[in-house]
Design a protein around this motif. Sequence first.
Motif, mmCIF file in Angstrom:
data_model
loop_
_atom_site.group_PDB
_atom_site.id
_atom_site.type_symbol
_atom_site.label_atom_id
_atom_site.label_comp_id
_atom_site.label_asym_id
_atom_site.label_seq_id
_atom_site.Cartn_x
_atom_site.Cartn_y
_atom_site.Cartn_z
ATOM 1 N N HIS A 1 0.837 -1.201 0.000
ATOM 2 C CA HIS A 1 0.000 0.000 0.000
ATOM 3 C C HIS A 1 0.870 1.249 0.000
ATOM 4 N N HIS A 2 0.628 2.164 -0.949
ATOM 5 C CA HIS A 2 1.376 3.421 -0.912
ATOM 6 C C HIS A 2 0.663 4.475 -0.088
ATOM 7 N N ILE A 3 -0.575 4.210 0.318
ATOM 8 C CA ILE A 3 -1.225 4.949 1.408
ATOM 9 C C ILE A 3 -1.618 3.902 2.432
ATOM 10 N N GLN B 1 -6.035 5.106 5.824
ATOM 11 C CA GLN B 1 -7.313 4.981 5.119
ATOM 12 C C GLN B 1 -8.467 4.713 6.090
ATOM 13 N N ASP C 1 -12.273 5.025 -9.481
ATOM 14 C CA ASP C 1 -11.029 4.740 -10.193
ATOM 15 C C ASP C 1 -11.083 5.389 -11.569
ATOM 16 N N PHE D 1 -5.291 1.888 -3.055
ATOM 17 C CA PHE D 1 -3.937 2.447 -3.005
ATOM 18 C C PHE D 1 -2.911 1.333 -2.794
ATOM 19 N N ALA E 1 4.155 7.363 -3.517
ATOM 20 C CA ALA E 1 2.985 7.102 -4.351
ATOM 21 C C ALA E 1 3.348 7.169 -5.831
ATOM 22 N N ASP F 1 1.681 8.010 -8.424
ATOM 23 C CA ASP F 1 1.177 9.184 -9.138
ATOM 24 C C ASP F 1 2.146 10.354 -9.083
#
Length: 207
Positions: A8-10, A15, A29, A46, A114, A116
């Motif tokens: 998980h990048h978060i 969460q 999404d 994530f 992350a 992104d």
Amino acid sequence: MAQPKRHHHIAQGIQRRFTDAEGLLHAFDKRRPERGVFATTPLNLFVEKDLYTIRRKDGSRNTDLEHWYSELEGAVTPLLDHIIESCLAGQEPGLPADAKQLWDTFFYHQQKRAPDVFVRLGLEEQFYKDLPGRMEDYEREHGPLTDEDRLHMADPAVLSRMLIRSLERKIRNTLDGQGLAPSTRFPASARGLRTEICTVRWESSTP
């Protein structure tokens, strides 16, 4: 030690602070707009398979980075609790130096881990543009790449992990040059801080 595959990048712990009464998050999404808004658990959001895994030549998996992130997330959880409780009470957290260092380290890594981030900063495009030259530099220093090496480096998952490492170095070099980069390791006293935060709430720095 178990080797996690879903990274998980978060963090799921972050969460969960936004879930509904049933423990679900409502997500959209952009890659699959036809799905619309859907409800799922933090386990499924994530997350990417082997995002932080390094695949060795012998085929074994090195997941040290994912284990390190997990340890960091566990150490910072009570610190997040304290910050949120202080804000809800209209107070400043009043963090001592070790706790502030722990928070800075967590925040620093959260911002760069992350996927992104690569696209937003234009680093992904630059990475693939520079890749052939970097491979030539490697061959000049270490000798020609084998067919097996080239096949390995053509794997999208491998390239994704190389991109992450490249981003980490780029951000660290930039912050180091400005004297802003925190330690790559969270404080040795973090485990003690975790216990302290759970049992003794720091007083606000404001009256």
